[in-house]
Design a protein around this motif. Structure first.
Motif, PDB file in Angstrom:
ATOM      1  N   ARG A 183      18.949 -61.314 125.596  1.00 35.23           N
ATOM      2  CA  ARG A 183      18.074 -60.814 126.655  1.00 35.23           C
ATOM      3  C   ARG A 183      18.070 -59.280 126.667  1.00 35.23           C
ATOM      4  N   SER A 184      19.259 -58.654 126.517  1.00 35.44           N
ATOM      5  CA  SER A 184      19.326 -57.192 126.571  1.00 35.44           C
ATOM      6  C   SER A 184      18.712 -56.550 125.339  1.00 35.44           C
ATOM      7  N   LEU A 185      18.844 -57.211 124.202  1.00 40.45           N
ATOM      8  CA  LEU A 185      18.184 -56.681 122.993  1.00 40.45           C
ATOM      9  C   LEU A 185      16.668 -56.751 123.146  1.00 40.45           C
ATOM     10  N   MET A 186      16.200 -57.872 123.676  1.00 41.53           N
ATOM     11  CA  MET A 186      14.749 -58.033 123.850  1.00 41.53           C
ATOM     12  C   MET A 186      14.236 -57.045 124.896  1.00 41.53           C
ATOM     13  N   GLU A 187      15.026 -56.805 125.929  1.00 44.41           N
ATOM     14  CA  GLU A 187      14.624 -55.829 126.946  1.00 44.41           C
ATOM     15  C   GLU A 187      14.633 -54.406 126.381  1.00 44.41           C
ATOM     16  N   GLY A 188      15.656 -54.093 125.580  1.00 42.78           N
ATOM     17  CA  GLY A 188      15.908 -52.709 125.213  1.00 42.78           C
ATOM     18  C   GLY A 188      15.345 -52.266 123.880  1.00 42.78           C
TER      19      GLY A 188
ATOM     20  N   THR B  64      15.858 -46.301 129.337  1.00 36.79           N
ATOM     21  CA  THR B  64      16.242 -47.106 128.170  1.00 36.79           C
ATOM     22  C   THR B  64      16.604 -48.535 128.591  1.00 36.79           C
ATOM     23  N   GLY B  65      16.914 -49.342 127.578  1.00 31.47           N
ATOM     24  CA  GLY B  65      17.430 -50.680 127.851  1.00 31.47           C
ATOM     25  C   GLY B  65      18.925 -50.610 128.107  1.00 31.47           C
ATOM     26  N   CYS B  66      19.545 -51.779 128.207  1.00 26.00           N
ATOM     27  CA  CYS B  66      20.979 -51.880 128.531  1.00 26.00           C
ATOM     28  C   CYS B  66      21.816 -51.112 127.514  1.00 26.00           C
ATOM     29  N   GLN B  67      22.780 -50.339 128.025  1.00 25.29           N
ATOM     30  CA  GLN B  67      23.662 -49.571 127.136  1.00 25.29           C
ATOM     31  C   GLN B  67      25.033 -50.225 127.024  1.00 25.29           C
ATOM     32  N   GLY B  68      25.167 -51.393 127.589  1.00 24.77           N
ATOM     33  CA  GLY B  68      26.374 -52.205 127.399  1.00 24.77           C
ATOM     34  C   GLY B  68      27.387 -52.165 128.521  1.00 24.77           C
ATOM     35  N   PHE B  69      27.592 -50.977 129.122  1.00 21.06           N
ATOM     36  CA  PHE B  69      28.676 -50.833 130.096  1.00 21.06           C
ATOM     37  C   PHE B  69      28.141 -51.143 131.504  1.00 21.06           C
TER      38      PHE B  69
ATOM     39  N   VAL C 177      17.676 -34.636 126.665  1.00 23.92           N
ATOM     40  CA  VAL C 177      17.064 -35.885 127.123  1.00 23.92           C
ATOM     41  C   VAL C 177      18.028 -36.541 128.112  1.00 23.92           C
ATOM     42  N   ILE C 178      17.501 -36.864 129.266  1.00 20.32           N
ATOM     43  CA  ILE C 178      18.325 -37.595 130.247  1.00 20.32           C
ATOM     44  C   ILE C 178      17.946 -39.065 130.108  1.00 20.32           C
ATOM     45  N   THR C 179      18.882 -39.885 129.633  1.00 22.30           N
ATOM     46  CA  THR C 179      18.557 -41.314 129.509  1.00 22.30           C
ATOM     47  C   THR C 179      19.136 -42.065 130.701  1.00 22.30           C
ATOM     48  N   ILE C 180      18.287 -42.890 131.284  1.00 25.49           N
ATOM     49  CA  ILE C 180      18.717 -43.698 132.439  1.00 25.49           C
ATOM     50  C   ILE C 180      18.602 -45.153 132.030  1.00 25.49           C
ATOM     51  N   CYS C 181      19.706 -45.875 132.095  1.00 19.92           N
ATOM     52  CA  CYS C 181      19.656 -47.278 131.695  1.00 19.92           C
ATOM     53  C   CYS C 181      18.818 -48.062 132.701  1.00 19.92           C
ATOM     54  N   CYS C 182      17.810 -48.752 132.197  1.00 20.87           N
ATOM     55  CA  CYS C 182      16.989 -49.595 133.066  1.00 20.87           C
ATOM     56  C   CYS C 182      17.027 -51.034 132.589  1.00 20.87           C
TER      57      CYS C 182
ATOM     58  N   GLN D  34      33.871 -49.875 119.191  1.00 24.65           N
ATOM     59  CA  GLN D  34      32.695 -50.681 118.856  1.00 24.65           C
ATOM     60  C   GLN D  34      32.005 -50.141 117.606  1.00 24.65           C
ATOM     61  N   LEU D  35      31.217 -50.995 116.975  1.00 18.18           N
ATOM     62  CA  LEU D  35      30.382 -50.571 115.859  1.00 18.18           C
ATOM     63  C   LEU D  35      28.968 -51.019 116.242  1.00 18.18           C
ATOM     64  N   ARG D  36      28.226 -50.099 116.862  1.00 20.67           N
ATOM     65  CA  ARG D  36      26.969 -50.491 117.506  1.00 20.67           C
ATOM     66  C   ARG D  36      25.783 -50.274 116.561  1.00 20.67           C
ATOM     67  N   LEU D  37      25.715 -51.127 115.558  1.00 20.00           N
ATOM     68  CA  LEU D  37      24.647 -51.005 114.559  1.00 20.00           C
ATOM     69  C   LEU D  37      23.329 -51.561 115.072  1.00 20.00           C
ATOM     70  N   VAL D  38      23.400 -52.690 115.737  1.00 17.39           N
ATOM     71  CA  VAL D  38      22.186 -53.369 116.214  1.00 17.39           C
ATOM     72  C   VAL D  38      21.860 -52.919 117.642  1.00 17.39           C
ATOM     73  N   PHE D  39      22.887 -52.801 118.442  1.00 14.63           N
ATOM     74  CA  PHE D  39      22.701 -52.592 119.873  1.00 14.63           C
ATOM     75  C   PHE D  39      22.627 -51.114 120.262  1.00 14.63           C
ATOM     76  N   GLY D  40      23.165 -50.237 119.386  1.00 14.35           N
ATOM     77  CA  GLY D  40      23.290 -48.820 119.731  1.00 14.35           C
ATOM     78  C   GLY D  40      21.966 -48.143 120.041  1.00 14.35           C
ATOM     79  N   THR D  41      20.896 -48.529 119.332  1.00 18.50           N
ATOM     80  CA  THR D  41      19.589 -47.887 119.529  1.00 18.50           C
ATOM     81  C   THR D  41      19.094 -48.066 120.962  1.00 18.50           C
ATOM     82  N   ASN D  42      19.539 -49.136 121.609  1.00 15.86           N
ATOM     83  CA  ASN D  42      19.140 -49.384 123.003  1.00 15.86           C
ATOM     84  C   ASN D  42      19.296 -48.150 123.894  1.00 15.86           C
ATOM     85  N   GLY D  43      20.343 -47.377 123.653  1.00 14.79           N
ATOM     86  CA  GLY D  43      20.641 -46.241 124.523  1.00 14.79           C
ATOM     87  C   GLY D  43      19.813 -44.994 124.225  1.00 14.79           C
ATOM     88  N   TYR D  44      18.980 -45.063 123.194  1.00 13.54           N
ATOM     89  CA  TYR D  44      18.248 -43.862 122.781  1.00 13.54           C
ATOM     90  C   TYR D  44      16.743 -43.971 122.940  1.00 13.54           C
TER      91      TYR D  44
END
Ligand code: SF4
Ligand code: SF4
Ligand code: SF4
Ligand code: FES
Length: 624
Positions: free
Chosen positions: A232-237, A72-77, A33-38, A141-151
């Motif tokens: 905003r990024s959680l709601m987007e992603g 995907t949504g924001c991946q943080g970096f 899977v190629i994920t592209i942050c959008c 980091q411990l990306r429990l809430v935000f980590g799913t954004n990248g998948y």
């Protein structure tokens, strides 16, 4: 690939959801899977064009069915965007351009070759890093809430379900009473991530016990702190995680109607939450008779106009009702009399996104992360003078030093750290002595700052703390609704005092006057905006009083920022007469004196723009 039938069928009970999930997982055919942050940041860098190029290239190279492309949504970096991650190996390519797409597909996807030039390089060691999880920015980091954004693709309900989505809702509706849900959240120790840090379970309990048939649940996505974009990024992603949290909250407190209050200036968050609501309704996960249980809960979106004060609970509710977004006296609790005078539960985006996790993994698991009274993780937007800026999620209790130096990669340009501002405009600035402070609700408050919603702005030796205090105070002055005198007049008066200090007209008694006004504001303001508005001034006076004294008594800005108090000079010993600064000076204030001779700077013509300082490579321009 999901067929049309799967897209449209309505789930009518718990088993239905689980077999639907199993079907989705069984239908997965892709090896890669190629994920592209959008997220908004990467979109601004041109991510959608890159995404389309990947889709075209996969088709052209006949790889459809074995390789999928996911937006995907924001991946943080964000600072390294547009980001492309190739899974399952998690190969991270940064600052990808459309012209890189073809060779990524040919070399990396087809031939398993790594393109070194697209990897992240650690600035201090020049080491190239191949996988996402090995990049120092992500490592701690411990990306429990935000980590799913990248998948997941935020516009795909199937993606969320495939990743375990709506399992918590299923568990709650099939096996827990509302009281048990409230107890679970209380035991977890979760505190509101929006600013106040109020115990979430207790808030749910008060709303549950409040008399009245009609109750509401509101999700606050009005994030307005300068530099903050967590919600905003959680709601987007990952909008479904918030919707799932809202439905669980509604079941627990007995609400039938919910609202997501989103700033109109967040178009991607608005669009993705609208899509998510529609898809969840179609699938029977929202609306009437959720999962065939007879439980009804609907969500509407309410758009905010962008006033900072509308992040305050009562102002936000007034705004949803169509009234002017002004706070009311806070002795009337919104849990009992909120929206349209009905009991209302207001939680922010990040708080709600934690709910499915707690239900799935258990309150004890959540309680085991963090410190004494601060449990779980917190998402921060790490911005300012650090190498790696972006969104980070860390366990409560991590130190500021770990965040700034290990995740953030330290201060660029060999500059010295001066302060970190936490808690948004009403937060406080913490100095170097506080770098080993453990980041949680209580420690930050004790140090004179606060958690707030999670903005973290790093400053170096080139930042003037008086100027910073003035910046935040002016922001709050502009955003004050003007309803009560201590805030409306107090902020204006304080800003005027800071103005005159910055202009070199400060008086000895100004520091005491600023402290008095801040304290009056805290005591007399009607709402939290005014109540905490003195913090930037109080914390900078507490930790950087010497800078105020230098401005007032010596008429000097030690950081060389406050224009009326600085002058630019040529350091003759360093200047080789290269003339770069002459070309750059907009005021013709620098003159050529002959080959290899130091140039001359005319103070009368100089407008203090700083262009010569920025362009000179030989440290031959000084600011004092
Ligand atoms: S404290 Fe400020 S923002 Fe709050 S109600 Fe009073 S004037 Fe409005
Ligand atoms: S850029 Fe620097 S070295 Fe060159 S003339 Fe100006 S001050 Fe001198
Ligand atoms: S500070 Fe600006 S105006 Fe002044 S000498 Fe330098 S370039 Fe010219
Ligand atoms: S928007 Fe792409 S990493 Fe944040």
């Amino acid at each position: 690939m999901v067929n049309i039938e799967m897209e449209t069928c309505r789930l009518t009970d718990y088993a239905d959801l689980e077999s639907y999930r199993a079907n989705l997982q069984a239908k997965k055919t892709e090896n890669k899977v190629i994920t592209i942050c959008c997220g908004t940041g990467c979109l601004a860098y041109g991510a959608s064009k890159i995404g389309q190029s990947f889709k075209d290239e996969i088709k052209n190279q006949g790889l459809e069915g074995t390789v999928s492309v996911k937006f995907t949504g924001c991946q943080g970096f964000c600072e390294r965007g547009p980001l492309v991650v190739i899974r399952p190996e998690n190969i991270l390519y940064q600052r990808v351009k459309p012209e890189d797409v073809s060779r990524i597909v040919t070399e990396t996807i087809r031939n398993d070759l790594i393109l070194d030039d697209l990897l992240y390089t650690i600035p201090s060691t020049n080491e190239k890093v191949r996988c996402e999880e090995d990049v120092p920015f992500y490592k701690k980091q411990l990306r429990l809430v935000f980590g799913t954004n990248g998948y997941i693709d935020p516009t795909s309900l199937d993606d969320y379900i495939q990743a375990g989505g709506y399992q918590a809702l299923n568990k709650v509706l099939s096996s827990m009473s509302p009281d048990e849900v409230v107890d679970e959240i209380k035991i977890s120790g979760l505190r509101g991530r929006g600013g106040g840090g109020f115990a979430t379970g207790a808030k749910w309990e008060i709303t549950r016990e409040a008399p009245g048939e009609l109750k509401y649940v509101i999700c606050n996505c009005d994030e307005g702190d300068p530099g903050a974009f967590m919600d905003r990024s959680l709601m987007e992603g990952n909008p479904h995680s918030i919707i799932e949290g809202m439905v669980i909250a509604a079941y627990a407190v007995g609400a039938r109607q919910g609202y997501i209050y989103i700033r109109n200036e967040y178009p991607v968050a608005l669009k993705n939450s609208e899509i998510a609501i529609k898809k969840a309704e179609e699938k029977g996960l929202l609306g009437k008779n959720i999962l065939g249980t007879g439980f009804d809960f609907s969500i509407k979106i309410s758009r905010g106009g962008g006033a900072f004060v509308c992040g305050e609970s009562t102002a936000l509710m007034a705004s949803i009702e169509g009234r002017t977004g002004e706070p009311r006296a806070n002795y009337i609790h919104t849990s009992e009399k909120g929206l349209w005078e009905r009991p209302t539960l207001l939680n922010n985006v990040e708080t709600l996104a934690n709910i499915p996790l707690i239900i799935n993994k258990g309150a004890e698991w959540f309680y085991g992360i963090g410190t004494g009274n601060s449990k779980g993780t917190k998402i921060f937007s790490l911005v300012g003078k650090v190498h790696n800026t972006g969104l980070i999620e860390v366990p409560m209790g991590i130190t500021l030093r770990e965040i700034i130096y290990e995740i953030g990669g330290g201060i660029p340009g060999g500059k010295k750290f001066k302060a970190v501002q936490t808690g948004g405009p009403s937060g406080g600035c913490l100095p170097e002595e506080k770098l080993d402070l453990s980041v949680d609700f209580d420690e930050l408050s004790r140090a004179g700052s606060m958690m707030g919603s999670g903005a973290m702005i790093v400053m170096d030796e080139d930042n003037c703390m008086v100027d910073i205090a003035r910046y935040f105070l002016s922001f709050l002055e502009e955003e004050s609704c003007g309803k009560c005198v201590p805030c409306r007049e107090g902020l204006k008066r304080m800003r005027q005092i800071l103005d005159r200090i910055i202009e070199g007209k400060g008086q000895d008694e100004d520091i005491e006057l600023l402290i008095d006004l801040s304290e009056s504001l805290t005591m007399g303001a009607l709402c939290g905006l005014g109540g905490s508005a003195g913090n930037p001034v109080l914390s900078t006076i507490r930790h950087f009083k010497d800078e105020y004294v230098a401005h007032i008594q010596e008429k000097r800005c030690p950081a060389g920022v406050c224009k009326p108090l600085i002058r630019y000079y040529i350091v003759e010993a360093n200047c080789n007469g290269c003339s770069l600064c002459i070309k750059e000076c907009p005021a013709d204030a620098i003159s050529f004196q002959g080959k290899k001779q130091p140039v001359k700077l005319d103070q009368d013509k100089c407008t203090k723009c700083g262009a010569c300082y920025d362009i000179c490579r030989l440290n031959a321009v000084e600011v004092k």
